[in-house]
Design a protein around this motif. Structure first.
Motif, PDB file in Angstrom:
ATOM      1  N   TYR A 297      -3.249   6.654   4.995  1.00 14.57           N
ATOM      2  CA  TYR A 297      -4.570   6.631   4.061  1.00 14.57           C
ATOM      3  C   TYR A 297      -5.740   7.439   4.182  1.00 14.57           C
ATOM      4  O   TYR A 297      -6.670   6.851   4.343  1.00 14.57           O
ATOM      5  CB  TYR A 297      -4.797   5.087   4.112  1.00 14.57           C
TER       6      TYR A 297
ATOM      7  N   SER B 209       1.516   8.481   6.530  1.00 10.90           N
ATOM      8  CA  SER B 209       1.947   7.839   5.115  1.00 10.90           C
ATOM      9  C   SER B 209       0.570   7.708   4.321  1.00 10.90           C
ATOM     10  O   SER B 209      -0.498   7.634   5.183  1.00 10.90           O
ATOM     11  CB  SER B 209       2.487   6.404   5.436  1.00 10.90           C
ATOM     12  N   ASN B 210       0.741   7.768   3.083  1.00 13.18           N
ATOM     13  CA  ASN B 210      -0.414   7.784   2.242  1.00 13.18           C
ATOM     14  C   ASN B 210      -1.232   8.780   2.268  1.00 13.18           C
ATOM     15  O   ASN B 210      -2.591   8.471   2.705  1.00 13.18           O
ATOM     16  CB  ASN B 210      -0.984   6.420   2.286  1.00 13.18           C
TER      17      ASN B 210
ATOM     18  N   ASN C 221       6.058   8.182  10.415  1.00 10.75           N
ATOM     19  CA  ASN C 221       6.067   7.424   9.070  1.00 10.75           C
ATOM     20  C   ASN C 221       5.479   8.350   8.182  1.00 10.75           C
ATOM     21  O   ASN C 221       4.226   8.892   8.313  1.00 10.75           O
ATOM     22  CB  ASN C 221       5.326   6.007   8.981  1.00 10.75           C
TER      23      ASN C 221
ATOM     24  N   SER D 207       5.944   8.427   4.489  1.00  9.69           N
ATOM     25  CA  SER D 207       6.214   7.955   3.293  1.00  9.69           C
ATOM     26  C   SER D 207       4.967   8.266   2.412  1.00  9.69           C
ATOM     27  O   SER D 207       3.936   8.292   2.971  1.00  9.69           O
ATOM     28  CB  SER D 207       6.890   6.679   3.200  1.00  9.69           C
ATOM     29  N   LYS D 208       5.071   8.003   1.057  1.00  9.30           N
ATOM     30  CA  LYS D 208       3.942   8.024   0.197  1.00  9.30           C
ATOM     31  C   LYS D 208       3.179   9.250   0.446  1.00  9.30           C
ATOM     32  O   LYS D 208       1.960   9.206   0.401  1.00  9.30           O
ATOM     33  CB  LYS D 208       3.226   6.605   0.393  1.00  9.30           C
TER      34      LYS D 208
ATOM     35  N   ASP E 173      10.605   5.970   8.109  1.00  8.05           N
ATOM     36  CA  ASP E 173      10.600   5.014   6.922  1.00  8.05           C
ATOM     37  C   ASP E 173      11.649   4.745   6.117  1.00  8.05           C
ATOM     38  O   ASP E 173      11.427   5.528   4.870  1.00  8.05           O
ATOM     39  CB  ASP E 173       9.024   4.679   6.562  1.00  8.05           C
TER      40      ASP E 173
END
Ligand SMILES: *[C@@H]1O[C@H](CO)[C@@H](O)[C@H](O)[C@H]1NC(C)=O
Ligand SMILES: *[C@@H]1O[C@H](CO)[C@@H](O)[C@H](O)[C@H]1NC(C)=O
Ligand SMILES: *[C@@H]1O[C@H](CO)[C@@H](O)[C@H](O)[C@H]1NC(C)=O
Ligand SMILES: *[C@@H]1O[C@H](CO)[C@@H](O)[C@H](O)[C@H]1NC(C)=O
Length: 411
Positions: free
Chosen positions: A300, A322-323, A348, A350-351, A374
């Protein structure tokens, strides 16, 4: 004996229901538990006092509005006193004076505004002092003499009004100041603490890392958390004196820039949480030479550039990116990480707006190297990457924008 006690108390309760109802939980009359009466109650001498055997008293949620200063007399063995969740506005001077064995005092969630100096002068064995969730707007210097675990969370303390000598207690191990406004607190406020291990400054409205964490005595601190503040940048290597730091939590701030050598002195750092900030670029040196750093959470953020060199000579094992805004990682990212000394296991990623060609290479790598990732996100059931014409991974910063725009269109 216990039976007689209960009968007397029951007799009293049926006449005056305002009183809390107290009973011992065992035959030996050691642990007294009280439940509330119907109305607010002033605790006087008599209800819980004068029992040489009592070790624990629980008076939480008993509608107590004030205490007389002799209400805890005649309790020479009392070790644990819990008066949490009542309506107390202060505690009278002397009320704890006859409790030489007291180690645990919980007065959390009352309405205490301030406390008289001298209140704790005779509680020489206090270990846990919980004043969470009160209305304390000041702590008089000299008030707290001894406590290993000191909870001052969720009060009305204002950093700018705090006296520099407020913590003249050397033996605190755990200090919780979260959910107070710590802006403008004195730079030398913690200078006398010799054994601090854990410092919680979450939700303290901080706009910068406070100077009071830089005094050299704080080389004992192992956990520092400053989650959910408004820190925008950390441009000085301000953690340099925290030589023993193992966990640093900076999640939920507004960080968009970090000093290149911010973590270089932290040779014992194991975990760092930088999730939910505004980081765009991770520099080549950011986490380098942190020999035991194993957990890094960068999720994030708005990261577009993440050089593998950033983790050189670290012990990276769990990486969460991620993110973010990554469209590619450099060639053989995981292998390079391994070659540089890291031991990545959980990854991780992802996103992110991955270019499909880059994601395919990354997936091939994590599978070959048997990393945990993930995989629910990459089962082919949802769009996880973007592709433009030829299926090659373009590893140039200036190519990013095209892929970012495409990703934003479909999300
Ligand atoms: C003090 O009491 C509150 C409310 O019951 C509880 O949540 C908290 O854990 C207690 N503090 C300690 C240090 O045990
Ligand atoms: C950091 O603090 C947040 C908020 O309290 C918490 O949820 C998170 O687990 C912490 N991170 C680490 C690594 O302890
Ligand atoms: C990283 O931080 C995010 C947001 O704070 C959290 O949801 C996630 O569980 C953390 N990741 C790991 C591996 O702890
Ligand atoms: C990876 O990150 C995503 C987004 O932050 C999260 O939903 C997911 O639970 C994470 N996966 C694992 C295995 O931690």
């Amino acid at each position: 004996m216990a039976v007689i006690w209960c009968v007397i108390l029951l007799g009293v309760i049926s006449n005056i229901e305002a009183k809390p109802f107290c009973k011992f939980d065992d035959e030996s009359s050691r642990h007294l538990e009280c439940s509330p009466g119907d109305t607010d109650y002033v605790l006087d001498k008599g209800l819980v006092s004068d029992n040489p055997r009592t070790i624990t008293i629980r008076l939480s949620i008993c509608k107590i509005s004030s205490l007389s200063n002799d209400c805890f007399e005649g309790l020479p063995r009392l070790e644990r006193l819990d008066i949490a969740h009542n309506k107390l506005r202060t505690l009278p001077l002397g009320v704890l004076d006859k409790l030489p064995k007291l180690t645990y005092f919980n007065a959390s969630y009352n309405r205490i505004i301030n406390l008289p100096v001298g209140l704790f002068d005779n509680t020489q064995n206090l270990i846990q002092l919980d004043l969470t969730g009160n209305h304390l707007y000041e702590i008089n210097p000299g008030l707290i003499k001894k406590a290993s675990i000191l909870y001052l969370s969720k009060n009305y303390l204002q950093g700018r009004d705090i006296h520099p000598n407020v913590f003249e207690i050397s033996d605190v191990n755990f200090l919780l100041l979260n959910e107070n406004d710590m802006n403008g607190a004195p730079d030398n406020m913690l200078r006398t603490l010799r054994e601090l291990l854990f410092l919680n400054l979450d939700k303290c409205s901080l706009t910068e890392v406070p100077k009071f964490i830089t005094t050299i005595n704080l080389d004992t601190v192992t956990h520092l958390t400053m989650a959910d503040n408004k820190i925008v940048a950390i441009n000085e290597p301000i953690f340099d004196n925290l030589k023993d730091l193992e966990v640093l939590n900076l999640t939920m701030n507004l960080l968009d820039s970090l000093n290149d050598n911010l973590f270089t002195s932290l040779k014992k750092l194991k975990k760092i949480d930088l999730s939910m900030n505004r980081l765009k670029v991770i520099t080549e040196h950011q986490f380098q030479n942190t020999p035991v750093l194993s957990d890094v959470n960068l999720s994030y953020n708005f990261i577009t550039i993440l050089p593998v060199n950033a983790f050189r000579a670290s012990a990276l094992s769990n990486l969460d990116i991620s993110n973010n805004r990554l469209t590619y990682l450099q060639d053989n990212f995981c292998l390079e990480l391994k070659n540089s000394g890291a031991a990545l296991r959980d990854f991780n990623f992802s996103k992110n707006p991955w270019q499909c060609a880059c994601l395919r290479e990354l997936l091939r790598e994590v599978k070959t190297m048997n990393l945990k990732y993930d995989d629910v996100n990459y089962d082919g059931s949802r769009p996880v990457c973007v592709s433009a014409g030829q299926f090659v991974c373009k590893r140039q910063v200036y190519d990013n924008q095209v892929f970012l725009d495409m990703y934003d269109l479909i999300h």
